[in-house]
Design a protein around this motif. Structure first.
Motif, PDB file in Angstrom:
ATOM      1  N   LEU A  54     -69.677  42.530 -20.220  1.00  0.00           N
ATOM      2  CA  LEU A  54     -68.486  43.383 -20.191  1.00  0.00           C
ATOM      3  C   LEU A  54     -67.177  42.588 -20.272  1.00  0.00           C
ATOM      4  O   LEU A  54     -66.270  42.986 -21.023  1.00  0.00           O
ATOM      5  N   PRO A  55     -67.045  41.474 -19.562  1.00  0.00           N
ATOM      6  CA  PRO A  55     -65.801  40.696 -19.697  1.00  0.00           C
ATOM      7  C   PRO A  55     -65.551  40.235 -21.128  1.00  0.00           C
ATOM      8  O   PRO A  55     -64.400  40.259 -21.594  1.00  0.00           O
ATOM      9  N   LYS A  56     -66.610  39.841 -21.830  1.00  0.00           N
ATOM     10  CA  LYS A  56     -66.454  39.398 -23.221  1.00  0.00           C
ATOM     11  C   LYS A  56     -66.026  40.552 -24.110  1.00  0.00           C
ATOM     12  O   LYS A  56     -65.129  40.391 -24.955  1.00  0.00           O
ATOM     13  N   LEU A  57     -66.634  41.716 -23.938  1.00  0.00           N
ATOM     14  CA  LEU A  57     -66.285  42.875 -24.757  1.00  0.00           C
ATOM     15  C   LEU A  57     -64.835  43.290 -24.520  1.00  0.00           C
ATOM     16  O   LEU A  57     -64.101  43.606 -25.467  1.00  0.00           O
ATOM     17  N   ASN A  58     -64.421  43.288 -23.250  1.00  0.00           N
ATOM     18  CA  ASN A  58     -63.021  43.620 -22.935  1.00  0.00           C
ATOM     19  C   ASN A  58     -62.066  42.604 -23.548  1.00  0.00           C
ATOM     20  O   ASN A  58     -61.010  42.967 -24.088  1.00  0.00           O
ATOM     21  N   ALA A  59     -62.449  41.321 -23.492  1.00  0.00           N
ATOM     22  CA  ALA A  59     -61.599  40.262 -24.044  1.00  0.00           C
ATOM     23  C   ALA A  59     -61.463  40.402 -25.557  1.00  0.00           C
ATOM     24  O   ALA A  59     -60.387  40.147 -26.117  1.00  0.00           O
ATOM     25  N   VAL A 107     -60.683  40.104 -38.285  1.00  0.00           N
ATOM     26  CA  VAL A 107     -62.037  40.524 -38.671  1.00  0.00           C
ATOM     27  C   VAL A 107     -63.075  39.904 -37.745  1.00  0.00           C
ATOM     28  O   VAL A 107     -64.053  40.548 -37.361  1.00  0.00           O
ATOM     29  N   GLU A 108     -62.859  38.630 -37.357  1.00  0.00           N
ATOM     30  CA  GLU A 108     -63.847  37.930 -36.532  1.00  0.00           C
ATOM     31  C   GLU A 108     -64.067  38.617 -35.185  1.00  0.00           C
ATOM     32  O   GLU A 108     -65.202  38.830 -34.764  1.00  0.00           O
ATOM     33  N   SER A 109     -62.982  38.973 -34.497  1.00  0.00           N
ATOM     34  CA  SER A 109     -63.115  39.619 -33.190  1.00  0.00           C
ATOM     35  C   SER A 109     -63.745  40.996 -33.315  1.00  0.00           C
ATOM     36  O   SER A 109     -64.550  41.413 -32.469  1.00  0.00           O
ATOM     37  N   ASP A 110     -63.375  41.709 -34.373  1.00  0.00           N
ATOM     38  CA  ASP A 110     -63.946  43.030 -34.643  1.00  0.00           C
ATOM     39  C   ASP A 110     -65.465  42.935 -34.753  1.00  0.00           C
ATOM     40  O   ASP A 110     -66.217  43.624 -34.050  1.00  0.00           O
ATOM     41  N   LEU A 111     -65.939  42.048 -35.622  1.00  0.00           N
ATOM     42  CA  LEU A 111     -67.382  41.944 -35.844  1.00  0.00           C
ATOM     43  C   LEU A 111     -68.103  41.297 -34.666  1.00  0.00           C
ATOM     44  O   LEU A 111     -69.269  41.607 -34.401  1.00  0.00           O
ATOM     45  N   GLU A 112     -67.417  40.406 -33.948  1.00  0.00           N
ATOM     46  CA  GLU A 112     -68.035  39.790 -32.770  1.00  0.00           C
ATOM     47  C   GLU A 112     -68.283  40.837 -31.685  1.00  0.00           C
ATOM     48  O   GLU A 112     -69.269  40.752 -30.935  1.00  0.00           O
ATOM     49  N   PHE A 113     -67.411  41.833 -31.596  1.00  0.00           N
ATOM     50  CA  PHE A 113     -67.606  42.945 -30.659  1.00  0.00           C
ATOM     51  C   PHE A 113     -68.935  43.639 -30.954  1.00  0.00           C
ATOM     52  O   PHE A 113     -69.748  43.883 -30.056  1.00  0.00           O
ATOM     53  N   HIS A 114     -69.159  43.940 -32.229  1.00  0.00           N
ATOM     54  CA  HIS A 114     -70.393  44.622 -32.617  1.00  0.00           C
ATOM     55  C   HIS A 114     -71.612  43.701 -32.489  1.00  0.00           C
ATOM     56  O   HIS A 114     -72.698  44.141 -32.087  1.00  0.00           O
ATOM     57  N   GLU A 155     -59.010  43.161 -26.268  1.00  0.00           N
ATOM     58  CA  GLU A 155     -57.660  42.655 -25.995  1.00  0.00           C
ATOM     59  C   GLU A 155     -57.197  41.716 -27.113  1.00  0.00           C
ATOM     60  O   GLU A 155     -56.021  41.727 -27.493  1.00  0.00           O
ATOM     61  N   GLN A 156     -58.126  40.919 -27.640  1.00  0.00           N
ATOM     62  CA  GLN A 156     -57.797  40.019 -28.747  1.00  0.00           C
ATOM     63  C   GLN A 156     -57.414  40.797 -29.994  1.00  0.00           C
ATOM     64  O   GLN A 156     -56.465  40.441 -30.701  1.00  0.00           O
ATOM     65  N   LEU A 157     -58.137  41.888 -30.269  1.00  0.00           N
ATOM     66  CA  LEU A 157     -57.806  42.747 -31.407  1.00  0.00           C
ATOM     67  C   LEU A 157     -56.384  43.289 -31.278  1.00  0.00           C
ATOM     68  O   LEU A 157     -55.616  43.297 -32.246  1.00  0.00           O
TER      69      LEU A 157
END
Length: 230
Positions: free
Chosen positions: A123-128, A144-151, A131-133
Protein backbone atom coordinates in the motif's frame (compact mmCIF):
# COMPACT_ATOMS: atom_id res chain seq x y z
CA UNK A 1 11.61 5.26 -46.38
CA UNK A 2 13.82 7.27 -44.04
CA UNK A 3 17.28 8.19 -45.28
CA UNK A 4 20.28 6.90 -43.33
CA UNK A 5 21.06 10.41 -42.04
CA UNK A 6 17.48 11.06 -40.89
CA UNK A 7 17.30 7.61 -39.30
CA UNK A 8 20.47 8.29 -37.31
CA UNK A 9 19.31 11.77 -36.29
CA UNK A 10 15.97 10.46 -34.98
CA UNK A 11 17.74 7.65 -33.12
CA UNK A 12 20.12 10.12 -31.45
CA UNK A 13 17.18 12.25 -30.33
CA UNK A 14 15.45 9.21 -28.86
CA UNK A 15 18.61 8.24 -27.00
CA UNK A 16 18.80 11.70 -25.42
CA UNK A 17 15.18 11.46 -24.28
CA UNK A 18 15.79 8.08 -22.65
CA UNK A 19 18.98 9.23 -20.94
CA UNK A 20 16.96 11.82 -19.03
CA UNK A 21 15.56 8.92 -17.01
CA UNK A 22 18.37 6.35 -16.88
CA UNK A 23 21.26 4.93 -18.81
CA UNK A 24 19.80 2.09 -20.84
CA UNK A 25 21.52 -0.80 -22.51
CA UNK A 26 22.16 -0.13 -26.20
CA UNK A 27 19.93 -3.07 -27.15
CA UNK A 28 17.06 -1.54 -25.18
CA UNK A 29 17.58 1.81 -26.90
CA UNK A 30 17.51 0.15 -30.32
CA UNK A 31 14.42 -1.87 -29.37
CA UNK A 32 12.47 1.18 -28.18
CA UNK A 33 13.49 3.14 -31.25
CA UNK A 34 12.49 0.43 -33.76
CA UNK A 35 9.26 -0.29 -31.90
CA UNK A 36 8.30 3.39 -32.08
CA UNK A 37 9.13 3.55 -35.78
CA UNK A 38 6.85 0.57 -36.45
CA UNK A 39 3.95 1.88 -34.34
CA UNK A 40 4.21 5.33 -35.90
CA UNK A 41 4.23 3.83 -39.39
CA UNK A 42 7.73 5.04 -40.27
CA UNK A 43 8.61 1.38 -40.75
CA UNK A 44 5.70 -0.06 -42.70
CA UNK A 45 4.21 -3.51 -43.20
CA UNK A 46 6.51 -5.56 -45.42
CA UNK A 47 9.60 -3.41 -44.84
CA UNK A 48 12.75 -5.51 -44.59
CA UNK A 49 14.83 -4.97 -41.45
CA UNK A 50 18.42 -5.60 -42.50
CA UNK A 51 20.89 -6.07 -39.65
CA UNK A 52 23.87 -4.63 -41.49
CA UNK A 53 21.92 -1.64 -42.81
CA UNK A 54 20.44 -0.87 -39.38
CA UNK A 55 23.85 -1.30 -37.76
CA UNK A 56 25.32 1.33 -40.07
CA UNK A 57 22.30 3.65 -39.89
CA UNK A 58 22.15 3.63 -36.09
CA UNK A 59 25.91 3.48 -35.59
CA UNK A 60 25.75 0.42 -33.30
CA UNK A 61 27.10 -3.12 -33.57
CA UNK A 62 24.92 -5.92 -34.95
CA UNK A 63 24.48 -7.56 -31.52
CA UNK A 64 21.99 -4.99 -30.18
CA UNK A 65 20.16 -5.08 -33.53
CA UNK A 66 19.71 -8.86 -33.19
CA UNK A 67 18.50 -8.46 -29.59
CA UNK A 68 15.95 -5.85 -30.63
CA UNK A 69 14.69 -7.87 -33.58
CA UNK A 70 14.31 -10.96 -31.38
CA UNK A 71 12.11 -9.02 -28.94
CA UNK A 72 10.09 -7.39 -31.72
CA UNK A 73 9.40 -10.88 -33.05
CA UNK A 74 8.12 -11.99 -29.63
CA UNK A 75 5.82 -8.95 -29.63
CA UNK A 76 4.47 -9.86 -33.08
CA UNK A 77 5.75 -6.69 -34.72
CA UNK A 78 8.11 -8.48 -37.10
CA UNK A 79 8.48 -11.96 -38.60
CA UNK A 80 11.72 -13.63 -39.60
CA UNK A 81 11.17 -15.98 -42.53
CA UNK A 82 12.98 -19.23 -43.30
CA UNK A 83 15.21 -17.36 -45.77
CA UNK A 84 16.41 -15.09 -42.94
CA UNK A 85 14.53 -11.97 -44.07
CA UNK A 86 12.91 -10.06 -41.21
CA UNK A 87 9.77 -8.23 -42.30
CA UNK A 88 7.61 -5.71 -40.44
CA UNK A 89 4.09 -6.94 -39.67
CA UNK A 90 0.87 -4.97 -39.84
CA UNK A 91 -0.13 -3.28 -36.58
CA UNK A 92 -3.54 -1.61 -36.64
CA UNK A 93 -6.51 -0.70 -34.46
CA UNK A 94 -7.56 -4.36 -34.15
CA UNK A 95 -4.15 -5.22 -32.73
CA UNK A 96 -4.49 -2.36 -30.24
CA UNK A 97 -7.93 -3.67 -29.24
CA UNK A 98 -6.58 -7.20 -28.77
CA UNK A 99 -3.66 -5.90 -26.71
CA UNK A 100 -5.85 -3.94 -24.32
CA UNK A 101 -8.47 -6.71 -24.12
CA UNK A 102 -5.73 -9.04 -22.91
CA UNK A 103 -4.42 -6.49 -20.44
CA UNK A 104 -7.91 -6.02 -18.97
CA UNK A 105 -8.38 -9.78 -18.55
CA UNK A 106 -5.04 -10.13 -16.77
CA UNK A 107 -5.51 -7.19 -14.42
CA UNK A 108 -9.12 -8.04 -13.56
CA UNK A 109 -8.04 -11.57 -12.68
CA UNK A 110 -5.09 -10.24 -10.67
CA UNK A 111 -7.29 -8.34 -8.22
CA UNK A 112 -9.10 -11.60 -7.33
CA UNK A 113 -5.76 -13.07 -6.19
CA UNK A 114 -4.52 -10.30 -3.87
CA UNK A 115 -4.56 -11.09 -0.16
CA UNK A 116 -5.12 -8.39 2.49
CA UNK A 117 -1.58 -9.05 3.74
CA UNK A 118 -0.02 -8.44 0.33
CA UNK A 119 -2.08 -5.28 -0.15
CA UNK A 120 -1.05 -3.93 3.26
CA UNK A 121 2.62 -4.57 2.43
CA UNK A 122 2.41 -2.80 -0.95
CA UNK A 123 0.00 0.00 0.00
CA UNK A 124 2.75 2.57 0.73
CA UNK A 125 4.25 1.94 -2.72
CA UNK A 126 0.89 2.27 -4.47
CA UNK A 127 0.14 5.52 -2.63
CA UNK A 128 3.62 6.84 -3.49
CA UNK A 129 3.10 6.06 -7.18
CA UNK A 130 -0.20 7.97 -7.25
CA UNK A 131 1.50 10.90 -5.50
CA UNK A 132 4.31 10.72 -8.08
CA UNK A 133 1.76 10.87 -10.91
CA UNK A 134 0.24 14.00 -9.36
CA UNK A 135 3.64 15.61 -8.77
CA UNK A 136 4.83 15.02 -12.34
CA UNK A 137 1.49 16.17 -13.77
CA UNK A 138 1.89 19.51 -11.97
CA UNK A 139 5.25 19.87 -13.72
CA UNK A 140 3.64 19.12 -17.09
CA UNK A 141 5.32 15.71 -17.36
CA UNK A 142 3.62 12.58 -18.73
CA UNK A 143 4.82 9.96 -16.22
CA UNK A 144 4.30 6.70 -18.11
CA UNK A 145 6.68 4.75 -15.85
CA UNK A 146 4.80 5.48 -12.60
CA UNK A 147 1.46 4.81 -14.29
CA UNK A 148 2.50 1.36 -15.50
CA UNK A 149 4.42 0.56 -12.31
CA UNK A 150 1.16 1.07 -10.40
CA UNK A 151 -0.49 -1.61 -12.52
CA UNK A 152 2.59 -3.85 -12.44
CA UNK A 153 2.54 -3.72 -8.64
CA UNK A 154 -1.08 -4.88 -8.59
CA UNK A 155 -0.20 -7.83 -10.82
CA UNK A 156 2.99 -8.70 -8.89
CA UNK A 157 1.05 -8.80 -5.62
CA UNK A 158 -0.58 -12.01 -6.87
CA UNK A 159 2.80 -13.81 -6.82
CA UNK A 160 1.42 -15.75 -9.78
CA UNK A 161 4.53 -16.21 -11.93
CA UNK A 162 2.60 -17.07 -15.09
CA UNK A 163 0.27 -14.10 -14.73
CA UNK A 164 3.17 -11.75 -14.05
CA UNK A 165 5.12 -13.06 -17.05
CA UNK A 166 2.12 -12.63 -19.35
CA UNK A 167 1.53 -9.06 -18.15
CA UNK A 168 5.19 -8.12 -18.48
CA UNK A 169 5.23 -9.47 -22.05
CA UNK A 170 2.77 -6.66 -22.92
CA UNK A 171 4.68 -3.93 -21.09
CA UNK A 172 6.95 -2.74 -23.90
CA UNK A 173 4.15 -2.36 -26.41
CA UNK A 174 1.82 -0.63 -23.95
CA UNK A 175 4.55 1.75 -22.79
CA UNK A 176 5.51 2.71 -26.33
CA UNK A 177 1.90 3.18 -27.45
CA UNK A 178 1.32 5.65 -24.62
CA UNK A 179 4.61 7.45 -25.27
CA UNK A 180 3.85 8.01 -28.97
CA UNK A 181 0.38 9.32 -28.17
CA UNK A 182 0.49 13.09 -27.96
CA UNK A 183 -3.09 13.62 -26.77
CA UNK A 184 -2.49 13.16 -23.05
CA UNK A 185 -4.23 16.48 -22.71
CA UNK A 186 -4.70 18.14 -19.32
CA UNK A 187 -8.25 16.92 -18.79
CA UNK A 188 -7.32 13.32 -19.61
CA UNK A 189 -4.29 13.39 -17.30
CA UNK A 190 -6.44 14.61 -14.43
CA UNK A 191 -8.90 11.80 -15.15
CA UNK A 192 -6.11 9.19 -15.23
CA UNK A 193 -4.91 10.25 -11.77
CA UNK A 194 -8.49 10.18 -10.46
CA UNK A 195 -8.97 6.69 -11.92
CA UNK A 196 -5.84 5.39 -10.17
CA UNK A 197 -7.15 6.77 -6.88
CA UNK A 198 -10.50 5.03 -7.43
CA UNK A 199 -8.77 1.73 -8.19
CA UNK A 200 -6.66 2.05 -5.04
CA UNK A 201 -9.60 3.06 -2.82
CA UNK A 202 -11.71 0.12 -3.95
CA UNK A 203 -8.75 -2.24 -3.43
CA UNK A 204 -8.37 -1.00 0.15
CA UNK A 205 -12.11 -1.45 0.70
CA UNK A 206 -11.82 -5.06 -0.50
CA UNK A 207 -14.44 -4.53 -3.20
CA UNK A 208 -13.12 -6.80 -5.95
CA UNK A 209 -15.99 -6.27 -8.39
CA UNK A 210 -15.79 -2.49 -8.11
CA UNK A 211 -12.02 -2.58 -8.53
CA UNK A 212 -12.44 -4.63 -11.70
CA UNK A 213 -14.93 -2.10 -13.05
CA UNK A 214 -12.56 0.80 -12.37
CA UNK A 215 -9.66 -1.06 -14.00
CA UNK A 216 -11.67 -1.80 -17.14
CA UNK A 217 -12.97 1.78 -17.42
CA UNK A 218 -9.45 3.15 -17.00
CA UNK A 219 -7.80 0.86 -19.54
CA UNK A 220 -10.62 1.30 -22.09
CA UNK A 221 -10.17 5.06 -21.83
CA UNK A 222 -6.47 4.77 -22.62
CA UNK A 223 -7.22 2.35 -25.46
CA UNK A 224 -9.64 4.78 -27.09
CA UNK A 225 -7.15 7.62 -26.81
CA UNK A 226 -4.37 5.55 -28.37
CA UNK A 227 -6.63 4.22 -31.16
CA UNK A 228 -7.62 7.75 -32.21
CA UNK A 229 -4.01 8.68 -32.96
CA UNK A 230 -2.62 5.52 -34.56
Amino acid sequence: MLTQQNFLTIFELEKRKMLRFEKKHVGEQVLMFLRKQILLGELKEGDHLKELELSKSLNVSRGPIREAISQLEKEGLVTTRSNGRTLVNKFDKKDIENLYDTRILLEKHAVTQITPEKLAKNLPKLNALVEQLESEYKKGIKDVESDLEFHATIVKMTENKTLIQLWLSLYGLIQTLIEVTSSFEKLRQEKIISEHKSILDSLVEGDVERTQQFIEQHIRGVQLMVSKEL
